[in-house]
Design an enzyme around this catalytic site. Structure first.
Site, short mmCIF file in Angstrom:
data_model
loop_
_atom_site.label_atom_id
_atom_site.label_comp_id
_atom_site.label_asym_id
_atom_site.label_seq_id
_atom_site.Cartn_x
_atom_site.Cartn_y
_atom_site.Cartn_z
N SER A 177 29.31 -17.19 -12.25
CA SER A 177 28.48 -16.18 -11.54
C SER A 177 28.62 -16.41 -9.96
O SER A 177 29.46 -16.44 -9.36
CB SER A 177 27.11 -16.03 -12.05
OG SER A 177 26.34 -14.94 -11.46
N ASP A 348 28.35 -7.22 -19.42
CA ASP A 348 27.96 -8.05 -18.35
C ASP A 348 27.22 -7.09 -17.18
O ASP A 348 27.76 -6.06 -16.95
CB ASP A 348 29.00 -8.88 -17.63
CG ASP A 348 28.21 -9.81 -16.65
OD1 ASP A 348 27.13 -9.54 -16.21
OD2 ASP A 348 28.70 -11.02 -16.68
N HIS A 377 26.14 -11.67 -19.30
CA HIS A 377 26.35 -12.49 -18.38
C HIS A 377 26.03 -13.91 -18.77
O HIS A 377 26.49 -14.88 -18.71
CB HIS A 377 25.66 -12.00 -17.07
CG HIS A 377 25.80 -12.76 -15.84
ND1 HIS A 377 27.00 -12.40 -15.09
CD2 HIS A 377 25.18 -13.59 -14.97
CE1 HIS A 377 27.06 -12.99 -14.11
NE2 HIS A 377 26.09 -13.92 -13.87
#
Length: 402
Positions: A177, A348, A377
């Site tokens: 991320s 996601d 995610h």
């Protein structure tokens, strides 16, 4: 969607404002002992060697850096033979995210058992990196940073320290991320750091947030004018004794486990079948790990845009001070010449597939990509099948490039 965002807002406000009220739960027993441990304690708890370092950035921040030098069974006595793998966490998480699952499903432990020298960084503002050489952590000056500074100072300081400590000129980098975001910035703007990266493994990579669907991000954008009113100009969702009690005392209870998992899913995407629900107390006790309000405002500035840009300080004069130009500069990922492998999830909500496609068109030296149809995610950290879907492939690629 509005009802979901309002629900999340109420939860966040509750957690933030009631941090001091926790005596009623102090003596209840938690399900997993790691909920009440720090990173070094978790590593030792599972029988792994651990080392902890405080490193200092060029601008004076003191960061917690953690190391698992080898697995449970030390295969040799020469640490120089073990290749270094560096792990960088995402937004509102910390290095604990790499060791929050059981050892056979946590990347930090898996890599150590596979024979690698594992290092885990912590960005400024997390619970493990809230110190400075001369700024106090309760001052607004301490919190005047975003992922710009993490890329400019934190990541170079961490990588420089590891290279000097291990004597290895090139290391492998795994980012998740926001950990991929700062890597894209660092590797495209600081060539001497990019030269030290053998391969950049990008999990749920975030470059633009034009198509982001996360209720948390949409709520923040919608109420951006209230962010500073509600949270001030310092830290955002810090990891406090009360948040740890929520994870260790409330989340294990049947009546709360669904609420805890719902918070995780609203932030990151829904995939309950692939989450180890018996570990939710650990996830919630260590997350959120905190960041700065300015970092959140930086992401809000990028909402609905297909590019990655530095933080706009709000005036031409301030931008001139920070960037030597009156506007915030764009980051050009095409300048990055690091071999890069990427994994993303079709479900996601933060690293939306359309945003990932924008990123993929920018990467010059792309060696591998995989889209996992059922991944959100959070699966890249805590998914039950993450070893087979992602981690085993990382190890295979590393072995092919030794």
């Amino acid at each position: 969607m509005q009802s979901q965002m309002w629900y999340l807002f109420k939860v966040i406000t509750f957690i933030t404002n009631l941090g001091a009220i926790h005596g009623a739960f102090r003596y209840q027993r938690s399900v997993n002992p790691e909920t009440n441990m720090n990173i070094s304690q978790i590593i030792s708890y599972w029988g792994y060697p651990d080392e902890e370092y405080d490193i200092v950035t060029e601008d004076g921040y003191i960061l917690g850096l953690y190391r698992i030098p080898y697995g449970k069974i030390k295969s040799d006595n020469n640490s120089a033979q073990r290749r270094v793998v560096y792990l960088q966490h995402g937004l509102l998480t910390s290095a604990s995210s790499w060791i929050s699952n059981l050892p056979n499903n946590s990347l930090g432990f898996i890599l150590a058992d596979a024979g690698y020298d594992v290092w885990m960084g912590n960005s400024r503002g997390t619970i493990w990196s809230r110190k400075h050489l001369y700024l106090k952590s309760n001052s607004k000056e301490f919190w005047a940073f975003s992922f710009d500074e993490m890329a400019k100072y934190d990541l170079p300081a961490s990588i420089d320290f590891i290279v000097k400590q291990t004597g290895q000129e090139k290391i492998f980098y795994v980012g998740y991320s926001q950990g991929t975001t700062i890597a894209f910035i660092t590797f495209s703007t600081i060539p001497k750091i990019a030269e030290r990266i053998k391969i950049h493994f990008a999990l749920a990579p975030v470059f633009s947030v034009k198509y982001v669907k996360s209720p948390l991000i949409k709520m923040a954008y919608k109420w951006k004018s209230l962010i500073k009113v509600l949270f001030g100009n310092k830290d955002f969702l810090p990891n406090s004794p009360f948040t740890r009690i929520i994870g260790s005392k409330l989340c294990p209870q049947k009546i709360f486990v669904k609420i805890c998992s719902r918070i995780l899913f609203m932030m990151c995407g829904y995939d309950q079948k692939n989450l180890n629900m018996s570990r939710v107390d650990v996830y919630m006790a260590h997350n959120p790990a905190g960041t700065s309000v300015q970092n959140i405002l930086h992401w809000i500035q990028l909402f609905n845009s297909s590019y990655l840009k530095a933080f706009d300080w709000g005036s031409p004069v301030l931008n001139l001070v920070h960037f030597n130009q009156t506007t915030a500069p764009l980051y050009n990922v095409t300048n990055m010449n690091v071999s890069t492998a990427t994994w993303n999830g079709a479900n996601d909500l933060l690293a939306d597939p359309e945003d990932v496609n924008i990123l993929l068109s920018e990467i010059r030296n792309h060696i591998y990509h995989k889209t996992i149809s059922h991944y959100s995610h959070i699966d890249f950290l805590f998914g039950l099948d993450v070893y087979h879907q992602v981690y085993r492939e990382i190890i295979d690629i590393i072995q092919d490039h030794l």
